[in-house]
Design a protein around this motif. Structure first.
Motif, PDB file in Angstrom:
ATOM      1  N   ARG A  13       0.886  -1.355  -0.045  1.00  0.00           N
ATOM      2  CA  ARG A  13       0.186  -0.095   0.116  1.00  0.00           C
ATOM      3  C   ARG A  13       0.793   1.306  -0.031  1.00  0.00           C
ATOM      4  O   ARG A  13       1.679   1.350   0.806  1.00  0.00           O
ATOM      5  CB  ARG A  13      -1.222  -0.132   1.142  1.00  0.00           C
ATOM      6  N   ARG A  14       0.575   2.085  -0.866  1.00  0.00           N
ATOM      7  CA  ARG A  14       1.465   3.176  -1.099  1.00  0.00           C
ATOM      8  C   ARG A  14       0.989   4.074   0.149  1.00  0.00           C
ATOM      9  O   ARG A  14      -0.161   4.452   0.609  1.00  0.00           O
ATOM     10  CB  ARG A  14       0.965   4.261  -2.129  1.00  0.00           C
ATOM     11  N   ILE A  15       2.346   4.637   0.722  1.00  0.00           N
ATOM     12  CA  ILE A  15       2.006   5.537   1.966  1.00  0.00           C
ATOM     13  C   ILE A  15       2.770   6.905   1.679  1.00  0.00           C
ATOM     14  O   ILE A  15       3.992   6.894   1.228  1.00  0.00           O
ATOM     15  CB  ILE A  15       2.873   4.794   3.279  1.00  0.00           C
ATOM     16  N   GLN A  16       2.004   7.983   2.035  1.00  0.00           N
ATOM     17  CA  GLN A  16       2.604   9.293   1.528  1.00  0.00           C
ATOM     18  C   GLN A  16       2.614  10.224   2.768  1.00  0.00           C
ATOM     19  O   GLN A  16       2.793  11.428   2.645  1.00  0.00           O
ATOM     20  CB  GLN A  16       1.870   9.753   0.354  1.00  0.00           C
ATOM     21  N   GLN A  17       2.621   9.595   3.927  1.00  0.00           N
ATOM     22  CA  GLN A  17       2.520  10.273   5.118  1.00  0.00           C
ATOM     23  C   GLN A  17       4.042   9.941   5.876  1.00  0.00           C
ATOM     24  O   GLN A  17       4.235   8.856   6.046  1.00  0.00           O
ATOM     25  CB  GLN A  17       1.612   9.956   6.163  1.00  0.00           C
TER      26      GLN A  17
END
Length: 250
Positions: free
Chosen positions: A205-209
């Motif tokens: 899952r892409r995480i951008q935090q």
């Protein structure tokens, strides 16, 4: 890119609806990490249940199967494994994943038709949608300068245990930007840039935090840098820094 993502969402939802309406199992093509992230984002909107598989236990690229609740027949994934070997091992080159993928795409095979490519010594296993199997075997006869032959092999017979390089380290926190900077040997700002650009994934899952907290057992995939398994429960130093271990997939 946004248009491509919208198309993928529509396609996945259509497959789910078709499975439910016609009471049949429907399949996606192979999905990469970013596409799997989108898949999980919209999974609550699916009309049917679903399963994911890449043909073997540790597969990164996976195919979605949409399964209606009232299914009355047995089914299996349309995934084949093709084993390539050099005709003459003595003169074989040290081939890489990039070499194999390049040879297959040169034949006009689209990336979404191919799953993982495993290069182990002189054997190359390619997972593919079964409609591509015969074409690959008949036409992929050379990879770089190495003449090869291919044959279909049973997916159930394939076993693969990834090799790891294990390391220990100490960090100030389990924030994603801190962990990513440490395992990839980057500055904190470089790690944050990777995250903000959408190139970091936790468990597909892409995480951008930047402040996302990594958990023990998480699989961190970083585009252009590799894949890592994080193990966090190793205590703290006297100065309060966190001890942890990580495995580098090799």
């Amino acid at each position: 890119m946004e248009q491509d993502e919208q198309y993928l969402k529509k396609r996945l939802l259509d497959l789910s609806r078709r499975a439910d309406n016609k009471n049949i199992v429907t399949f996606s093509n192979f999905l990469n990490l970013n596409e799997l992230h989108i898949f999980h984002q919209i999974s609550k909107e699916f009309c049917s249940s679903f399963q994911l598989s890449g043909g073997y236990c540790h597969a990164e690229r996976q195919m979605a199967a949409f399964v209606p609740d009232a299914l009355y027949y047995a089914w299996e994934y349309p995934i084949d494994a093709v084993l390539f070997r050099p005709i003459n091992a003595r003169f074989a080159e040290d081939l890489t994943h990039r070499d194999v993928l390049g040879a297959l795409m040169h034949l006009g095979i689209k990336r979404e038709m191919l799953g993982d490519i495993i290069v182990k010594d002189l054997e190359i296993t390619v997972f593919c949608i079964n409609s591509m199997t015969s074409y690959m075997i008949d036409n992929c006869t050379k990879i770089r300068h190495t003449t090869v032959s291919g044959q279909k092999t049973a997916v159930s017979d394939f076993s693969y245990q990834p090799k790891f390089i294990e390391k220990e380290s100490v960090v100030s926190s389990l924030r994603l930007d801190t962990i990513l900077a440490d395992v990839c040997k980057l500055t904190r700002s470089a790690a944050q840039k990777i995250i903000s650009e959408g190139n970091a994934f936790i468990n597909s899952r892409r995480i951008q935090q930047n402040d996302f907290t990594c958990q023990s057992g998480d699989i961190l995939s970083v585009r252009h840098y590799g894949k890592f398994q994080i193990e966090t429960s190793y205590g703290v130093t006297r100065k309060g820094r966190i001890k942890y271990r990580y495995k580098i997939y090799s």
